[in-house]
Motif scaffolding. Structure first.
Motif, PDB file in Angstrom:
ATOM      1  N   LEU A  40       0.667  -1.136   0.167  1.00 56.00           N
ATOM      2  CA  LEU A  40      -0.084  -0.112   0.157  1.00 56.00           C
ATOM      3  C   LEU A  40       0.986   1.259  -0.191  1.00 56.00           C
ATOM      4  O   LEU A  40       0.518   2.096  -0.684  1.00 56.00           O
ATOM      5  CB  LEU A  40      -0.965  -0.008   1.384  1.00 56.00           C
ATOM      6  CG  LEU A  40      -2.127  -0.607   1.283  1.00 56.00           C
ATOM      7  CD1 LEU A  40      -2.797  -0.839   2.527  1.00 56.00           C
ATOM      8  CD2 LEU A  40      -3.064  -0.384   0.207  1.00 56.00           C
ATOM      9  N   ASP A  41       1.749   1.216   1.022  1.00 61.23           N
ATOM     10  CA  ASP A  41       2.650   2.451   0.923  1.00 61.23           C
ATOM     11  C   ASP A  41       3.366   2.758  -0.322  1.00 61.23           C
ATOM     12  O   ASP A  41       3.545   3.809  -0.892  1.00 61.23           O
ATOM     13  CB  ASP A  41       3.596   1.936   2.030  1.00 61.23           C
ATOM     14  CG  ASP A  41       4.867   3.188   2.322  1.00 61.23           C
ATOM     15  OD1 ASP A  41       4.554   4.060   2.930  1.00 61.23           O
ATOM     16  OD2 ASP A  41       5.851   3.120   1.750  1.00 61.23           O
ATOM     17  N   ASN A  44       1.016   3.702  -3.791  1.00 59.81           N
ATOM     18  CA  ASN A  44       0.695   4.871  -4.035  1.00 59.81           C
ATOM     19  C   ASN A  44       1.825   5.717  -4.526  1.00 59.81           C
ATOM     20  O   ASN A  44       1.386   6.931  -5.160  1.00 59.81           O
ATOM     21  CB  ASN A  44      -0.046   5.523  -2.500  1.00 59.81           C
ATOM     22  CG  ASN A  44      -1.443   4.780  -2.210  1.00 59.81           C
ATOM     23  OD1 ASN A  44      -2.133   4.631  -3.216  1.00 59.81           O
ATOM     24  ND2 ASN A  44      -2.043   4.846  -1.225  1.00 59.81           N
ATOM     25  N   VAL A  96      -3.096   6.050   3.911  1.00 60.53           N
ATOM     26  CA  VAL A  96      -2.347   4.987   4.327  1.00 60.53           C
ATOM     27  C   VAL A  96      -1.176   5.222   5.485  1.00 60.53           C
ATOM     28  O   VAL A  96      -0.877   4.432   6.194  1.00 60.53           O
ATOM     29  CB  VAL A  96      -1.753   4.548   2.985  1.00 60.53           C
ATOM     30  CG1 VAL A  96      -0.799   3.378   3.034  1.00 60.53           C
ATOM     31  CG2 VAL A  96      -2.951   4.269   2.167  1.00 60.53           C
ATOM     32  N   ASN A 100      -0.900   2.764   8.476  1.00 66.25           N
ATOM     33  CA  ASN A 100       0.325   1.979   8.558  1.00 66.25           C
ATOM     34  C   ASN A 100       0.968   2.293   9.723  1.00 66.25           C
ATOM     35  O   ASN A 100       1.543   1.188  10.255  1.00 66.25           O
ATOM     36  CB  ASN A 100       1.092   2.123   7.423  1.00 66.25           C
ATOM     37  CG  ASN A 100       0.532   1.177   6.148  1.00 66.25           C
ATOM     38  OD1 ASN A 100      -0.361   0.319   6.629  1.00 66.25           O
ATOM     39  ND2 ASN A 100       1.227   1.464   4.994  1.00 66.25           N
TER      40      ASN A 100
END
Length: 188
Positions: A40-41, A44, A96, A100
């Motif tokens: 996810l990190d 994006n 995010v 996170n």
């Protein structure tokens, strides 16, 4: 005390204590969680490059300020659309990063820092989550990482890289030396 109460008390103590000695199931689960957070990190952030490419803007990370005047001249009427796309993506990145960071803080408090050495994987991913931590988490992350370094669950390089972020990203980040030592580049 009745036996059911003792059993419940024992379960609560077991569930709520730190579990720094990782077993195979812990390692497998932590790897899945860290991998999904990292995807996810980085996913994006990769989209930032894709937006730049779509609008034929020189690829730059969000660390560098893009000159609005130059972009307006270059993109003309497409600038508004470009700016909206970037701003929308930056909002997603911030959400995010917040999520996170909170998850990694919780995981670290429970299991100790999930370094690649502890998880038995080649690529280190968890520390990059803290390198994108929002400012509101800086005091907690700093205290937690210092503790984890002192306990030997994170190496000097990863700790210093996280602190480089927390201290404002001035200069170049450290590079990794032998046995996880932090090497700082001399800017002179």
């Amino acid at each position: 005390m009745p036996r059911p109460v003792l059993t419940l008390l024992a379960l609560l103590i077991f569930c709520c204590t730190n579990k720094y000695d990782l077993n195979d199931d812990d390692i497998k689960n932590l790897n899945k969680i860290i991998d999904s957070m990292y995807l996810l990190d980085q996913g994006n952030r990769t989209r930032l490059y894709e937006i730049d490419s779509l609008y034929d803007v020189a690829p730059q990370t969000f660390m560098f300020v893009k000159n609005e005047r130059i972009l307006t001249e270059r993109l003309g009427e497409k600038y508004v659309s470009y700016k909206n796309d970037i701003e929308q993506l930056m909002q997603e990145i911030q959400l995010v990063d917040h999520s996170n960071t909170q998850k990694l803080i919780d995981l670290t408090k429970t299991y100790g820092f999930p370094s690649n050495e502890r998880l038995g994987v080649y690529k280190a991913k968890a520390y990059m989550i803290f390198v994108h931590a929002p400012r509101e988490f800086f005091p907690e992350v700093s205290e937690l990482i210092s503790k984890e370094f002192n306990e030997g669950r994170i190496n000097e390089y990863k700790m210093e890289y996280i602190f480089w972020h927390i201290k404002g990203r001035e200069g170049f980040p450290p590079t990794s030396g032998e046995n996880g030592k932090a090497i700082w580049r001399d800017l002179n």
